[in-house]
Design an enzyme around this catalytic site. Structure first.
Site, short mmCIF file in Angstrom:
data_model
loop_
_atom_site.label_atom_id
_atom_site.label_comp_id
_atom_site.label_asym_id
_atom_site.label_seq_id
_atom_site.Cartn_x
_atom_site.Cartn_y
_atom_site.Cartn_z
N CYS A 19 0.77 -1.25 0.00
CA CYS A 19 0.00 0.00 0.00
C CYS A 19 0.80 1.30 0.00
O CYS A 19 0.65 2.13 -0.88
CB CYS A 19 -0.94 0.01 1.20
N HIS A 36 -1.75 6.92 4.90
CA HIS A 36 -0.68 5.93 4.97
C HIS A 36 0.65 6.44 4.42
O HIS A 36 1.42 5.68 3.84
CB HIS A 36 -1.10 4.64 4.24
#
Length: 470
Positions: A76, A131
């Site tokens: 990710c 993130h």
């Protein structure tokens, strides 16, 4: 009576022409929608069988399906660092998901897509999963975005806490949900909440050009779905797959609300919409396995077989890309930044060296060449390179943890002719050693230009620490 009629007709004609010119001259809005850990085969366009995604599919049906789109990493955070900067993330050390002695986050030397669009006069919004760092300096509001609603970490629970005010709601599945820098209050399914906040963003910015980065955390684990959606997919026998399908229904519904808002506000003709997944769906053996399907591609998240990096990508650009069209040449998520800036008639911030290419002339059919002769990957010991019909891969599983951050063993390289072996079943390393060695040399040339990972502990003669100011 004839003269007044002609005058009225003339006025109506002029009004229509002026309206058309004004519409054509309106600044282009940009909406980039990202799913998290979605399987390649989990849209109606790419092979879905057991549930439906009509709103996601409509982006391709009303625009273009890019059938050979790749992301720059199989996990990710590095993937996001790549497409939000338009650069191979290994150039500035953002190679792993996190860990190590240094603070985790996108290096402050890098400009994000938010920075580029904001500099071009756009209002910029980020909704959903970030993130890319949790410090004040790494916060989206410090990285080019005017507005932010979402969570800074890699995941979050979907179901609101019963009986609570859900102010932020921090638990073992992720940090607090924030509205700007303050805790948000949310009392609905998280995917629905993000969709509704996206609708609100569009509603408040209809009179100014906007860039919206809508990064859902669905269908990433934890597998939590609404009972109403679970009932719609009750015929799916596998429990994991059923929950995943229900989560995808909620994702599709929220995307449908965003598309409807754009249309209802009269923005459809001057808004470009992109949809893709940050990486392939995690498969059995992966702690984040979610029931996704990547067929016909092999493996999934965290590996450099195509199942981990070959993703669905749909682009809707009314009046430019024909409805129901398809582009079959190899492209990268790194291309999105320069392509979307070009579509908006803007240029990236001066002095930033991009790896992505402006795809507009290719997608419109004006340029018949290949956008990329090669694409490259590296995450510790896992690597890949695609050149033409062939792919070299070392598929070591890599979740970005420091104890996995070693150099690749090139003696274990595999070779596939992916042009006629999409599932990467026939390893040609022994039968075509000359091509294998040529691809290794090509990969080494790219590898020699990269920086040492900022977190992870390896340095070699082939890859020295490099300062990168761009």
């Amino acid at each position: 009576m004839v003269r007044p009629f002609k005058m009225i007709l003339h006025i109506l004609t002029v009004t229509v022409l002026v309206t058309s010119v004004a519409s054509a001259a309106s600044p282009l809005n940009v909406v980039m929608i990202v799913a998290d850990d979605m399987g390649f085969a989990d849209t109606g366009i790419t092979g879905l069988k057991d549930f439906e995604t009509p709103h996601i599919d409509s982006i391709a049906k009303d625009g273009m399906f890019c059938s050979r789109a790749y992301v720059s990493c199989a996990v990710c955070s590095p993937s996001r660092a790549g497409f939000l900067t338009g650069r191979y993330q290994q150039r500035f050390g953002h190679e792993h998901n996190g860990g190590g002695p240094l603070p985790f986050g996108l290096p402050l030397s890098q400009k994000t897509m938010g920075d580029h669009f904001k500099a071009a006069g756009y209002v910029t919004g980020a909704i959903g999963k970030w993130h890319l760092g949790e410090s004040e300096e790494q916060h989206p509001l410090s990285r080019g975005f005017d507005e932010f609603v979402g969570h800074l970490g890699g995941g979050h629970a979907y179901l609101p806490k019963a009986g609570g005010d859900n102010k932020g709601k921090s638990d073992e599945h992720g940090g607090k949900i924030l509205d700007g820098r303050k805790p948000a209050v949310w009392n609905e399914y998280l995917t629905t909440y993000f969709g509704n906040r996206a609708v609100d963003f569009i509603d408040r910015h209809t009179k100014e050009p906007f860039f919206l980065y809508l990064a859902f955390n669905a269908p990433h684990t934890p597998l939590q779905a609404r009972e109403s959606d679970l009932a719609k997919v009750a015929s799916i026998q596998d429990d994991r797959r059923r929950k995943y399908a229900a989560m995808m229904l909620a994702l599709d519904e929220s995307i449908g609300k965003v598309l409807a808002e754009i249309k209802s506000k009269g923005l459809e003709q001057n808004t470009v919409i992109v949809f893709f997944s940050d990486n392939g769906g995690p498969q059995a053996g992966d702690p984040s396995c979610n029931g996704s399907i990547n067929l016909p591609y092999r493996a999934g998240k965290a590996q450099y077989f195509d199942g981990g990096i070959h993703v669905p990508m749909f682009i809707k650009y009314p009046g430019v890309l024909p409805a129901g069209s398809r582009y079959d040449k190899m492209i990268s998520s790194l291309d999105l930044l320069p392509t979307l800036m070009s579509a908006a008639g803007k240029k990236p911030i001066e002095g930033v060296n991009l790896d992505g290419k402006d795809l507009l002339s290719y997608l419109k059919g004006e340029n018949k060449d290949q956008p990329h002769e090669q694409l490259f990957w590296r995450t510790g010991a896992g690597i890949a390179v695609i050149e033409g019909d062939y792919k070299l891969v070392i598929p070591k599983r890599e979740m970005g943890l420091p104890n996995n951050a070693e150099r690749p063993d090139l003696s274990k390289a595999m070779l596939y002719k992916i042009a006629d072996d999409k599932s990467e079943k026939r390893d040609l390393a022994l039968s075509d050693p000359a091509r294998l060695q040529a691809l290794i040399k090509t990969w080494q040339g790219w590898d020699s230009t990269l920086a040492t990972p900022l977190w992870g502990k390896w340095k070699t003669k082939e890859n020295k620490d490099q300062k990168d100011e761009n």
